[in-house]
Design a protein around this motif. Sequence first.
Motif, PDB file in Angstrom:
ATOM      1  N   ALA A  39      -9.431  -1.039  -1.633  1.00 21.50           N
ATOM      2  CA  ALA A  39      -9.561  -1.791  -2.883  1.00 21.50           C
ATOM      3  C   ALA A  39      -9.881  -0.886  -4.068  1.00 21.50           C
ATOM      4  N   THR A  40     -10.472   0.270  -3.801  1.00 24.59           N
ATOM      5  CA  THR A  40     -10.829   1.188  -4.886  1.00 24.59           C
ATOM      6  C   THR A  40     -10.122   2.539  -4.736  1.00 24.59           C
ATOM      7  N   ALA A  41      -9.090   2.583  -3.911  1.00 22.44           N
ATOM      8  CA  ALA A  41      -8.432   3.857  -3.598  1.00 22.44           C
ATOM      9  C   ALA A  41      -7.637   4.403  -4.779  1.00 22.44           C
ATOM     10  N   ARG A  42      -7.724   5.718  -4.952  1.00 21.28           N
ATOM     11  CA  ARG A  42      -6.851   6.436  -5.885  1.00 21.28           C
ATOM     12  C   ARG A  42      -5.931   7.395  -5.126  1.00 21.28           C
ATOM     13  N   GLN A  43      -6.426   7.871  -3.990  1.00 15.75           N
ATOM     14  CA  GLN A  43      -5.626   8.698  -3.104  1.00 15.75           C
ATOM     15  C   GLN A  43      -5.633   8.078  -1.711  1.00 15.75           C
ATOM     16  N   LEU A  44      -4.495   8.139  -1.041  1.00 16.15           N
ATOM     17  CA  LEU A  44      -4.388   7.656   0.339  1.00 16.15           C
ATOM     18  C   LEU A  44      -3.847   8.787   1.193  1.00 16.15           C
ATOM     19  N   VAL A  69      -8.682   7.612   3.998  1.00  9.40           N
ATOM     20  CA  VAL A  69      -7.957   8.299   5.075  1.00  9.40           C
ATOM     21  C   VAL A  69      -7.682   7.303   6.194  1.00  9.40           C
ATOM     22  N   VAL A  70      -6.445   7.266   6.633  1.00  6.36           N
ATOM     23  CA  VAL A  70      -6.026   6.383   7.728  1.00  6.36           C
ATOM     24  C   VAL A  70      -5.391   7.238   8.817  1.00  6.36           C
ATOM     25  N   GLN A  86       1.829  -1.984   4.762  1.00  5.65           N
ATOM     26  CA  GLN A  86       0.602  -2.789   4.773  1.00  5.65           C
ATOM     27  C   GLN A  86      -0.496  -2.116   3.960  1.00  5.65           C
ATOM     28  N   LEU A  87      -0.628  -0.817   4.094  1.00  6.88           N
ATOM     29  CA  LEU A  87      -1.676  -0.098   3.371  1.00  6.88           C
ATOM     30  C   LEU A  87      -1.444  -0.139   1.863  1.00  6.88           C
ATOM     31  N   LEU A  88      -0.220   0.102   1.443  1.00  2.93           N
ATOM     32  CA  LEU A  88       0.075   0.097   0.007  1.00  2.93           C
ATOM     33  C   LEU A  88      -0.087  -1.297  -0.589  1.00  2.93           C
ATOM     34  N   ALA A  89       0.258  -2.316   0.184  1.00  5.78           N
ATOM     35  CA  ALA A  89       0.102  -3.690  -0.295  1.00  5.78           C
ATOM     36  C   ALA A  89      -1.361  -4.057  -0.494  1.00  5.78           C
ATOM     37  N   ALA A  90      -2.249  -3.374   0.240  1.00  3.54           N
ATOM     38  CA  ALA A  90      -3.682  -3.660   0.134  1.00  3.54           C
ATOM     39  C   ALA A  90      -4.352  -2.887  -0.996  1.00  3.54           C
ATOM     40  N   PRO A 116      -2.114   1.773  -8.185  1.00  4.70           N
ATOM     41  CA  PRO A 116      -1.227   2.802  -7.641  1.00  4.70           C
ATOM     42  C   PRO A 116      -2.041   3.932  -7.004  1.00  4.70           C
ATOM     43  N   VAL A 117      -1.559   4.446  -5.879  1.00  2.00           N
ATOM     44  CA  VAL A 117      -2.241   5.531  -5.183  1.00  2.00           C
ATOM     45  C   VAL A 117      -1.266   6.683  -4.947  1.00  2.00           C
ATOM     46  N   THR A 118      -1.825   7.878  -4.894  1.00  2.68           N
ATOM     47  CA  THR A 118      -1.067   9.063  -4.518  1.00  2.68           C
ATOM     48  C   THR A 118      -1.189   9.234  -3.011  1.00  2.68           C
ATOM     49  N   VAL A 119      -0.062   9.351  -2.323  1.00  2.00           N
ATOM     50  CA  VAL A 119      -0.078   9.386  -0.861  1.00  2.00           C
ATOM     51  C   VAL A 119       0.190  10.793  -0.347  1.00  2.00           C
TER      52      VAL A 119
END
Length: 217
Positions: A23-28, A58-59, A103-107, A111-114
């Motif tokens: 919910a608060t991610a900027r980087q994944l 991190v996943v 699923q991760l991006l939808a959550a 926008p996040v940098t992957v």
Amino acid sequence: MEAFEHRLVVPRTARYYQIGDLATARQLWVVCHGYGQLAAYFIRHFRTVVEHAPGTVVVAPEGLSKFYLQGTSGRVGATWMTREDRLSEIEDYSTYLDQLISQLLAACPNPVTVTLLGFSQGATTLSRWLMRSAFLPAHLVLWAGTFPEDTPNEAARNLLTSLPRLSFVCGTADPYFPREKVDAQLLMLAEYGATPQELRFTGGHELNAELLRELTA
């Protein structure tokens, strides 16, 4: 009487572990373990990434196949594939990783940098998946693992020339990566049109906390 091979697609339950809040991610970061490892233990190495760069999640997905590391009991490990029925296993884990990243991006509300990081067998796994996927990360890290050689040249070139950032990492004392193998891997990537960043650290076939923190930049 001859036996004929058939295929049946069935649902599977895939396991993954997560550190941080989407919910608060900027980087994944999606990180894939090596042969015989389990995601629950592998992801522990990446706590330093989350602590060093707030807003990082991190996943760690886990290979779909489990086995006893020795004999018929004791410690268990996972693998992404073996040579047996390898094409089906590649398609299965590619479908799994496609569903997971969606699923991760939808959550993520923002926008996040992957970053995708594959260690050992995980490096080849991520590479094979990306050649089959419409998804493209901002950064692909091949850590103590190789880009697959047994792949169509066009698919490899299309992927490697499209990546915004590619890093190749291994330890200076990695028994699986003597200098000549490192050079051969970098040459192969260059022949496909890639411009990988080579990063080395003092150590063997392992992750390195200091270098992981540097990669968050």
